[in-house]
Scaffold this motif. Structure first.
Motif, PDB file in Angstrom:
ATOM      1  N   ALA A   1       9.126  76.406  42.073  1.00  0.00           N
ATOM      2  CA  ALA A   1       7.952  77.027  41.446  1.00  0.00           C
ATOM      3  C   ALA A   1       6.692  76.776  42.278  1.00  0.00           C
ATOM      4  O   ALA A   1       5.878  77.693  42.479  1.00  0.00           O
ATOM      5  N   LEU A   2       6.539  75.539  42.779  1.00  0.00           N
ATOM      6  CA  LEU A   2       5.379  75.219  43.601  1.00  0.00           C
ATOM      7  C   LEU A   2       5.371  76.036  44.886  1.00  0.00           C
ATOM      8  O   LEU A   2       4.325  76.574  45.300  1.00  0.00           O
ATOM      9  N   SER A   3       6.521  76.149  45.525  1.00  0.00           N
ATOM     10  CA  SER A   3       6.606  76.890  46.788  1.00  0.00           C
ATOM     11  C   SER A   3       6.239  78.349  46.583  1.00  0.00           C
ATOM     12  O   SER A   3       5.457  78.929  47.352  1.00  0.00           O
ATOM     13  N   VAL A   4       6.788  78.954  45.542  1.00  0.00           N
ATOM     14  CA  VAL A   4       6.499  80.362  45.266  1.00  0.00           C
ATOM     15  C   VAL A   4       5.022  80.548  44.930  1.00  0.00           C
ATOM     16  O   VAL A   4       4.383  81.497  45.390  1.00  0.00           O
ATOM     17  N   HIS A   5       4.471  79.630  44.149  1.00  0.00           N
ATOM     18  CA  HIS A   5       3.052  79.729  43.788  1.00  0.00           C
ATOM     19  C   HIS A   5       2.164  79.674  45.021  1.00  0.00           C
ATOM     20  O   HIS A   5       1.224  80.487  45.161  1.00  0.00           O
ATOM     21  N   ARG A   6       2.452  78.748  45.921  1.00  0.00           N
ATOM     22  CA  ARG A   6       1.605  78.609  47.108  1.00  0.00           C
ATOM     23  C   ARG A   6       1.745  79.796  48.043  1.00  0.00           C
ATOM     24  O   ARG A   6       0.754  80.271  48.611  1.00  0.00           O
ATOM     25  N   LEU A   7       2.948  80.296  48.215  1.00  0.00           N
ATOM     26  CA  LEU A   7       3.139  81.461  49.079  1.00  0.00           C
ATOM     27  C   LEU A   7       2.474  82.700  48.493  1.00  0.00           C
ATOM     28  O   LEU A   7       1.817  83.473  49.202  1.00  0.00           O
ATOM     29  N   ALA A   8       2.635  82.895  47.188  1.00  0.00           N
ATOM     30  CA  ALA A   8       2.021  84.055  46.545  1.00  0.00           C
ATOM     31  C   ALA A   8       0.499  83.945  46.558  1.00  0.00           C
ATOM     32  O   ALA A   8      -0.205  84.942  46.768  1.00  0.00           O
ATOM     33  N   SER A   9      -0.025  82.734  46.336  1.00  0.00           N
ATOM     34  CA  SER A   9      -1.480  82.543  46.349  1.00  0.00           C
ATOM     35  C   SER A   9      -2.058  82.829  47.728  1.00  0.00           C
ATOM     36  O   SER A   9      -3.219  83.243  47.846  1.00  0.00           O
ATOM     37  N   ALA A  10      -1.255  82.611  48.762  1.00  0.00           N
ATOM     38  CA  ALA A  10      -1.699  82.896  50.133  1.00  0.00           C
ATOM     39  C   ALA A  10      -1.510  84.365  50.507  1.00  0.00           C
ATOM     40  O   ALA A  10      -1.773  84.751  51.654  1.00  0.00           O
ATOM     41  N   GLY A  11      -1.032  85.169  49.564  1.00  0.00           N
ATOM     42  CA  GLY A  11      -0.801  86.579  49.846  1.00  0.00           C
ATOM     43  C   GLY A  11       0.438  86.846  50.676  1.00  0.00           C
ATOM     44  O   GLY A  11       0.569  87.924  51.268  1.00  0.00           O
ATOM     45  N   ARG A  12       1.377  85.890  50.706  1.00  0.00           N
ATOM     46  CA  ARG A  12       2.577  86.045  51.529  1.00  0.00           C
ATOM     47  C   ARG A  12       3.795  86.340  50.651  1.00  0.00           C
ATOM     48  O   ARG A  12       4.743  85.557  50.579  1.00  0.00           O
ATOM     49  N   ARG A  13       3.766  87.467  49.999  1.00  0.00           N
ATOM     50  CA  ARG A  13       4.924  87.856  49.184  1.00  0.00           C
ATOM     51  C   ARG A  13       6.140  88.164  50.052  1.00  0.00           C
ATOM     52  O   ARG A  13       7.269  88.123  49.579  1.00  0.00           O
ATOM     53  N   ASP A  14       5.900  88.495  51.331  1.00  0.00           N
ATOM     54  CA  ASP A  14       7.034  88.678  52.235  1.00  0.00           C
ATOM     55  C   ASP A  14       7.816  87.383  52.389  1.00  0.00           C
ATOM     56  O   ASP A  14       9.053  87.381  52.442  1.00  0.00           O
ATOM     57  N   LEU A  15       7.101  86.256  52.427  1.00  0.00           N
ATOM     58  CA  LEU A  15       7.785  84.973  52.534  1.00  0.00           C
ATOM     59  C   LEU A  15       8.438  84.572  51.223  1.00  0.00           C
ATOM     60  O   LEU A  15       9.487  83.919  51.219  1.00  0.00           O
ATOM     61  N   VAL A  16       7.841  84.971  50.103  1.00  0.00           N
ATOM     62  CA  VAL A  16       8.483  84.730  48.809  1.00  0.00           C
ATOM     63  C   VAL A  16       9.839  85.425  48.777  1.00  0.00           C
ATOM     64  O   VAL A  16      10.855  84.840  48.386  1.00  0.00           O
ATOM     65  N   ALA A  17       9.858  86.705  49.192  1.00  0.00           N
ATOM     66  CA  ALA A  17      11.124  87.441  49.225  1.00  0.00           C
ATOM     67  C   ALA A  17      12.115  86.787  50.170  1.00  0.00           C
ATOM     68  O   ALA A  17      13.315  86.719  49.883  1.00  0.00           O
ATOM     69  N   SER A  18      11.621  86.267  51.287  1.00  0.00           N
ATOM     70  CA  SER A  18      12.513  85.653  52.265  1.00  0.00           C
ATOM     71  C   SER A  18      13.187  84.407  51.712  1.00  0.00           C
ATOM     72  O   SER A  18      14.412  84.263  51.779  1.00  0.00           O
ATOM     73  N   VAL A  19      12.396  83.496  51.133  1.00  0.00           N
ATOM     74  CA  VAL A  19      12.981  82.232  50.695  1.00  0.00           C
ATOM     75  C   VAL A  19      13.849  82.410  49.457  1.00  0.00           C
ATOM     76  O   VAL A  19      14.901  81.758  49.322  1.00  0.00           O
ATOM     77  N   LEU A  20      13.442  83.297  48.539  1.00  0.00           N
ATOM     78  CA  LEU A  20      14.230  83.456  47.314  1.00  0.00           C
ATOM     79  C   LEU A  20      15.521  84.224  47.566  1.00  0.00           C
ATOM     80  O   LEU A  20      16.572  83.876  47.016  1.00  0.00           O
ATOM     81  N   SER A  21      15.464  85.275  48.381  1.00  0.00           N
ATOM     82  CA  SER A  21      16.700  85.988  48.670  1.00  0.00           C
ATOM     83  C   SER A  21      17.656  85.120  49.485  1.00  0.00           C
ATOM     84  O   SER A  21      18.870  85.184  49.309  1.00  0.00           O
TER      85      SER A  21
END
Length: 503
Positions: free
Chosen positions: A165-185
């Protein structure tokens, strides 16, 4: 990209990199410039790990394709974009029921950003250091994602919900939804075969929602097999939390029939929540009353609270009071919870009856329902709006002492401090305002600049320049990021106060 002619044919899956996977009679042949390796396949889904070809393990499925038909991917579609030459999918399966799941996984992976995965931690100490690095606020988004990928092979890492949850929050807050998709997939591929559990997929639905990516939540929802009411409620919540209320209602009305799901109580409650949030209280009330007959589901206290919220927002006091009576009456025989009390107190405060709301707050504990932070904030806000700042301050000081089920005390949050600080400054009560301000800053929350400006001016008028300077210096440390430039403008209005301090 795929074509099946008969049982002896090769069906290649080729990427933009110089390797390919082919299937023949239950065996996978993987070829690159350096040779070919063949693996026995299990029926259904499988995992492969081809370190000799630099390929990362990946969970995937591949449907059988009818004779003479093109691949579902389509020959004109570009190959899936992979996170790096060290991550690729080889999907070979004979189960047509998994057709859509194969496509959905490819869609998830196609959004990934190219990342180079570092070596996997080999000891518990390595994993602990990796987690600490992820939690470190100084870690950049790209570095965080890279560290995250390296931890995925560890079961202890996959089970760390707060870290996800922390990782996703920080990536999304930084505007890096591409990285959110990368780590979760990529986390899908790290799970043991044959496939992720329903619970893990529900977690991904929620994480994608928290990142503001509800379309990805829908993609993961379609990976749940068989489709379930739990998954439906998770998807509806994702739509609600992203304020896509129409999509939530449409999903509730269409997906159960399409997928053979029987919506349960939780899904109905999320539907009511979405309807109320959209302002369609009439539709929410209709759905509420039809639950027993249409779906065979009896509304619970959560259902009632959603309708009460709708009545409160619409200003329908009569309907609100009537439902409150029904809740504890013979018609429903439900026990009010903290949400019910909070809504009742909110109604009283909206009518300028905050002291009655405070009495109701006191009665909660006697009725076995400990108040929470929202309970206190509701009454404190009502008292402040009515100019009863002294009573609000007294209630604030009671928060640490309120009895609770397994502990004692309710902690204020940023909203609590700001409501009080602004009200106290407006009433020229600068000593208690200073007390609230210091406590807020101690918790590393920077109050609104206008309230601080008023407090400093009030302290100066009260000949408390030392305290005023302390507030300015504490704010200088608390203000972060882009707000620093705006704070410098506030400080410039007090040049004499800071003249003897280094800026």
């Amino acid at each position: 990209m795929y074509k099946q002619i008969d049982d002896n044919s090769l069906i290649p899956y080729t990427t933009s990199y110089s390797w390919s996977v082919a299937w023949k009679k239950g065996k996978a042949s993987v070829s690159s410039g350096s040779g070919v390796t063949t693996f026995e396949l299990r029926k259904g889904a499988f995992c492969i790990s081809l370190l000799s070809f630099g390929l990362r393990s990946l969970w995937a499925v591949r449907p059988s394709v009818r004779r003479g038909q093109s691949s579902p991917v389509g020959s004109q579609s570009p190959p899936p974009r992979l996170s790096s030459p060290t991550m690729a999918s080889a999907a070979l399966c004979r189960s047509p029921s998994l057709l859509s799941r194969r496509h959905l996984l490819v869609r998830l992976l196609s959004t990934q950003t190219q990342l180079v995965t570092p070596p996997m931690p080999t000891t518990p100490a390595d994993l602990s250091r990796l987690k600490s690095s992820i939690r470190d606020a100084a870690t950049s988004p790209d570095a965080l994602a890279t560290l995250f990928l390296s931890g995925l092979p560890h079961p202890a890492f996959l089970a760390d919900r707060p870290l996800f949850a922390l990782s996703v929050h920080r990536l999304a807050s930084a505007g890096r939804r591409d990285l959110v998709a990368s780590v979760l997939s990529s986390s899908l591929t790290a799970l043991p075969s044959p496939h992720p559990s329903e619970g893990f997929l529900l977690r991904l639905i929620s994480l994608y929602s928290a990142a503001g990516m509800p379309d990805h939540s829908l993609t993961v929802f379609r990976l749940v097999n068989p489709p379930s009411d739990r998954a439906l409620s998770a998807l509806l919540s994702a739509y609600h939390d992203n304020r896509l209320y129409d999509r939530a209602v449409r999903a509730f009305n269409t997906l159960p029939a399409d997928l053979g799901i029987k919506p349960g109580l939780v899904s109905h409650n999320v539907l009511l929540k979405a309807l109320v949030a959209s302002g369609d209280v009439a539709a929410a009330r209709t759905a509420f009353h039809e639950m027993p007959d249409t779906a065979g589901v009896q509304p619970d206290i959560v259902s009632c609270n959603e309708i009460l919220k709708g009545y409160l927002n619409a200003g329908d006091d009569a309907a609100f009071d009537q439902l409150v009576k029904e809740i504890t009456g013979p018609k429903r025989r439900l026990k009010p919870n903290v949400g019910t009390y909070n809504l009742r107190m909110a109604l009283l405060c909206s009518k300028g009856r905050s002291f009655e709301a405070e009495e109701l707050l006191d009665a909660m504990g006697a009725n076995g329902v400990p108040p929470n932070r929202s309970s206190f904030n509701t009454v404190i806000k009502g008292l402040c709006n009515e100019g009863e700042v002294g009573a609000a301050m007294a209630l604030f000081k009671r928060m640490p002492e309120v009895p609770r089920q397994n502990s004692k005390g309710v902690s204020p949050n940023f909203e609590t401090y700001i409501m009080l600080l602004e009200a106290l400054v407006n009433k020229s009560l600068f000593d208690p305002a200073l007390e609230v301000c210091k406590e807020c800053l101690h918790n590393k929350w920077a109050p609104p600049f206008q309230a601080i400006k008023g407090l400093v001016q009030g302290l100066l008028k009260s000949r408390k320049a030392k305290h005023a300077r302390e507030v300015l210096m504490a704010m200088r440390k608390a203000v972060k990021g882009d707000a620093k430039q705006e704070w410098i403008k506030v400080e410039a209005q007090f040049p004499m106060l800071l003249a003897d301090k280094k800026v």
